[in-house]
Scaffold this motif. Sequence first.
Motif, PDB file in Angstrom:
ATOM      1  N   LEU A  35      -6.476  -9.316  -4.737  1.00  8.56           N
ATOM      2  CA  LEU A  35      -7.158  -8.037  -3.884  1.00  8.56           C
ATOM      3  C   LEU A  35      -7.045  -6.703  -4.760  1.00  8.56           C
ATOM      4  O   LEU A  35      -5.966  -6.505  -5.590  1.00  8.56           O
ATOM      5  N   HIS A  36      -7.998  -5.811  -4.303  1.00  2.39           N
ATOM      6  CA  HIS A  36      -7.991  -4.482  -5.171  1.00  2.39           C
ATOM      7  C   HIS A  36      -7.694  -3.407  -3.899  1.00  2.39           C
ATOM      8  O   HIS A  36      -8.006  -3.195  -2.736  1.00  2.39           O
ATOM      9  N   LEU A  37      -6.044  -2.987  -4.173  1.00  3.73           N
ATOM     10  CA  LEU A  37      -5.615  -2.369  -3.180  1.00  3.73           C
ATOM     11  C   LEU A  37      -4.984  -1.050  -3.518  1.00  3.73           C
ATOM     12  O   LEU A  37      -4.571  -0.920  -4.838  1.00  3.73           O
ATOM     13  N   SER A  38      -5.037  -0.004  -2.744  1.00  2.00           N
ATOM     14  CA  SER A  38      -4.672   1.153  -3.038  1.00  2.00           C
ATOM     15  C   SER A  38      -3.031   1.188  -3.033  1.00  2.00           C
ATOM     16  O   SER A  38      -2.103   0.333  -2.551  1.00  2.00           O
ATOM     17  N   SER A  39      -2.150   2.251  -3.739  1.00  2.00           N
ATOM     18  CA  SER A  39      -0.999   1.971  -3.666  1.00  2.00           C
ATOM     19  C   SER A  39      -0.032   2.157  -2.322  1.00  2.00           C
ATOM     20  O   SER A  39       0.850   1.331  -1.901  1.00  2.00           O
ATOM     21  N   VAL A  40      -0.950   2.822  -1.313  1.00  2.00           N
ATOM     22  CA  VAL A  40      -0.433   2.984  -0.130  1.00  2.00           C
ATOM     23  C   VAL A  40      -0.433   1.573   0.679  1.00  2.00           C
ATOM     24  O   VAL A  40       0.125   1.195   1.476  1.00  2.00           O
ATOM     25  N   GLU A  41      -1.740   1.059   0.701  1.00  2.00           N
ATOM     26  CA  GLU A  41      -1.995  -0.102   0.973  1.00  2.00           C
ATOM     27  C   GLU A  41      -0.959  -1.211   0.479  1.00  2.00           C
ATOM     28  O   GLU A  41      -0.622  -1.973   1.294  1.00  2.00           O
ATOM     29  N   MET A  42      -0.892  -1.178  -0.576  1.00  2.16           N
ATOM     30  CA  MET A  42       0.119  -2.132  -1.287  1.00  2.16           C
ATOM     31  C   MET A  42       1.508  -1.840  -0.420  1.00  2.16           C
ATOM     32  O   MET A  42       2.300  -2.739  -0.283  1.00  2.16           O
ATOM     33  N   GLY A  43       1.890  -0.649  -0.456  1.00  2.00           N
ATOM     34  CA  GLY A  43       3.253  -0.338   0.305  1.00  2.00           C
ATOM     35  C   GLY A  43       3.305  -1.055   1.700  1.00  2.00           C
ATOM     36  O   GLY A  43       4.376  -1.535   2.017  1.00  2.00           O
ATOM     37  N   TYR A  44       2.083  -0.712   2.348  1.00  2.00           N
ATOM     38  CA  TYR A  44       2.300  -1.446   3.698  1.00  2.00           C
ATOM     39  C   TYR A  44       2.302  -2.872   3.839  1.00  2.00           C
ATOM     40  O   TYR A  44       2.777  -3.523   4.443  1.00  2.00           O
ATOM     41  N   LEU A  45       1.653  -3.605   2.883  1.00  2.00           N
ATOM     42  CA  LEU A  45       1.866  -4.888   2.574  1.00  2.00           C
ATOM     43  C   LEU A  45       2.878  -5.368   2.370  1.00  2.00           C
ATOM     44  O   LEU A  45       3.571  -6.545   2.761  1.00  2.00           O
ATOM     45  N   LEU A  46       3.807  -4.746   1.422  1.00  2.00           N
ATOM     46  CA  LEU A  46       5.117  -5.123   1.118  1.00  2.00           C
ATOM     47  C   LEU A  46       5.857  -4.928   2.348  1.00  2.00           C
ATOM     48  O   LEU A  46       6.916  -5.695   2.515  1.00  2.00           O
ATOM     49  N   ILE A  47       5.772  -3.967   3.211  1.00  2.00           N
ATOM     50  CA  ILE A  47       6.598  -3.941   4.465  1.00  2.00           C
ATOM     51  C   ILE A  47       6.231  -5.066   5.338  1.00  2.00           C
ATOM     52  O   ILE A  47       7.200  -5.704   5.958  1.00  2.00           O
ATOM     53  N   ILE A  48       4.918  -5.387   5.482  1.00  2.00           N
ATOM     54  CA  ILE A  48       4.545  -6.628   6.276  1.00  2.00           C
ATOM     55  C   ILE A  48       5.136  -7.808   5.890  1.00  2.00           C
ATOM     56  O   ILE A  48       6.079  -8.658   6.515  1.00  2.00           O
ATOM     57  N   MET A  49       5.398  -7.888   4.465  1.00  2.00           N
ATOM     58  CA  MET A  49       5.873  -9.252   3.930  1.00  2.00           C
ATOM     59  C   MET A  49       7.446  -9.150   4.086  1.00  2.00           C
ATOM     60  O   MET A  49       8.045 -10.199   4.336  1.00  2.00           O
ATOM     61  N   THR A  50       7.989  -8.065   4.030  1.00  2.00           N
ATOM     62  CA  THR A  50       9.468  -8.072   4.271  1.00  2.00           C
ATOM     63  C   THR A  50       9.902  -8.332   5.584  1.00  2.00           C
ATOM     64  O   THR A  50      10.848  -9.143   5.871  1.00  2.00           O
ATOM     65  N   VAL A  51       9.285  -7.622   6.491  1.00  2.00           N
ATOM     66  CA  VAL A  51       9.507  -7.941   8.004  1.00  2.00           C
ATOM     67  C   VAL A  51       9.220  -9.595   8.186  1.00  2.00           C
ATOM     68  O   VAL A  51      10.066 -10.344   8.736  1.00  2.00           O
ATOM     69  N   SER A  52       8.263 -10.048   7.916  1.00  2.00           N
ATOM     70  CA  SER A  52       7.810 -11.551   8.060  1.00  2.00           C
ATOM     71  C   SER A  52       8.847 -12.310   7.121  1.00  2.00           C
ATOM     72  O   SER A  52       9.268 -13.432   8.027  1.00  2.00           O
ATOM     73  N   VAL A  53       9.293 -11.979   6.072  1.00  2.00           N
ATOM     74  CA  VAL A  53      10.028 -13.006   5.451  1.00  2.00           C
ATOM     75  C   VAL A  53      11.364 -12.962   5.976  1.00  2.00           C
ATOM     76  O   VAL A  53      12.116 -13.843   6.245  1.00  2.00           O
ATOM     77  N   THR A  54      11.980 -11.700   6.543  1.00  2.00           N
ATOM     78  CA  THR A  54      13.107 -11.815   7.414  1.00  2.00           C
ATOM     79  C   THR A  54      13.231 -12.745   8.598  1.00  2.00           C
ATOM     80  O   THR A  54      14.180 -13.281   8.596  1.00  2.00           O
TER      81      THR A  54
END
Length: 506
Positions: A35-54
């Motif tokens: 995916l072509h993501l901006s740094s902000v979008e990539m940060g949100y996706l990391l947050i989503i992945m962190t919550v989901s992984v938890t």
Amino acid sequence: MPLFQTFQRKMLINYIIGSFIAVFGVGSMFIFHTLHLSSVEMGYLLIIMTVSVTIMLYSEFLLYHKHATPIRKVFFKQQRATEAELQLAYRTAHRFPVLTVQRILGPHLLGFSVPASLLAIVLIILGVVNLPLYYIGLAWCGAVLIALMHAMIEFFLTYRSIRPILQYLTTESQRNYGITLSIDQRNQLSMRAKLLGSAVFTALFPVLLFVLASQIRFAENGNQMLSNYWSWASLIVSVVLIVSLAGAILLFKNIQHPIEELQERFDNVYQGHFESMENLYDDEFSHLVNGFNHMVAGIKERDEKNDKLIESFFTVFAATLDARDPYTAGHSERVADYSVRIAKRAGFSSDQIEMLRKSALLHDIGKIGVRDHVLLKEGKLTEEEFSKIQEHPVIGYNILQQVGLPKDLLPVLPGVRSHHERFDGKGYPDQLSGENIPVFGRLMAVADAYDAMTSDRPYRKGMPEEKALTIIEEGSGTQWDPYFASLFLEEMNSSVSIREIAASKD
């Protein structure tokens, strides 16, 4: 218990390895490099992945705790585990690789993908992340692939980790209850299923992942090929599926044949047929076949030694009786010879004949327990003395029981006990009659009586063969089984005719 703690540590290491390869390796690369993501979008996706992984990790912990409970109870129970608890723990341990797959797939798809999808949809609707909604569907496809890959890795790693637990449970059940733990076929996973599943997934996984990544790239670049992409991708996936299935089946067939042949040969060994196996292989099966052949050769050698020891056992017993009563020396061998001749005419199998011969060799062994002044008396026995002689079948039966004969030699016992029973029920020691008398006893009674009548004693000379045969003929149906008596008469008359023919030629 250190063993259970070691097992849990190995399971944790397995999980880290599987997660690193599947989720953080392939999964993150798939997302962030496709995916072509901006740094902000990539940060949100990391947050989503962190919550989901938890959420996923917590769900997996709960499932692991549930699955491991039957095993944990055996190790941490203050009292000795019951037979039922050991059996349940053993069955659970055998199923643990499959349970691991369930533990991975459920939390991956429900604990990770559902929260991640919901959070991503909210961010897309709010305009925080600029992605088409149908990407959520593609993400689910990717999540299924990642979950399957993680499950497959841990499935095979768990097989190695669970072996010490199985060994411990087996040892405990043998030591505490004298039982061998086992599982039924419903809890077994065939090699065929494991081989086909892993081969097909290994072949399809990179292709499907590539197809998903390519579709996203084409969509982002507005590629003209996108309209025909899925028909092309479906064809590629179908071809890969067919090729991987065919290759896995051919590989399994190549493995299956030597395994089935080895299994058949092991079954033959269990049944007592020690046949070596031709070594036609040039791979690892060659070593297995060589090992099997060495094992068969060793069993053959040991079996031959055991047979010689058993023969010596019977010979020594017979010789012991002959040494005790020299006037009946050779009686047991002659009775054995007559019995075998009758059995051959009766159509007994070779195994039955061999058991009969052994039983006949030992039929009078109980006389060892009769006192010398009775056994060796030269005159007529009193009623009391004769009753002591009549105890020898039971004495012999008890001696052989105390010896602890192996299971396959137990058929010799009835003949030893019953060779003085009469067909009309007036014999001893149990006053059995007719076909209630064991077959060895009925047959040996004829051979024993004939040799007793024709053998010399200190107080009388043996009677002529013709007279003894006449007595047996007259006693057929009363003292002796008519069938075996008639066979013996046929055998002896045939032998007399052969001797007469030979004498006339001389």
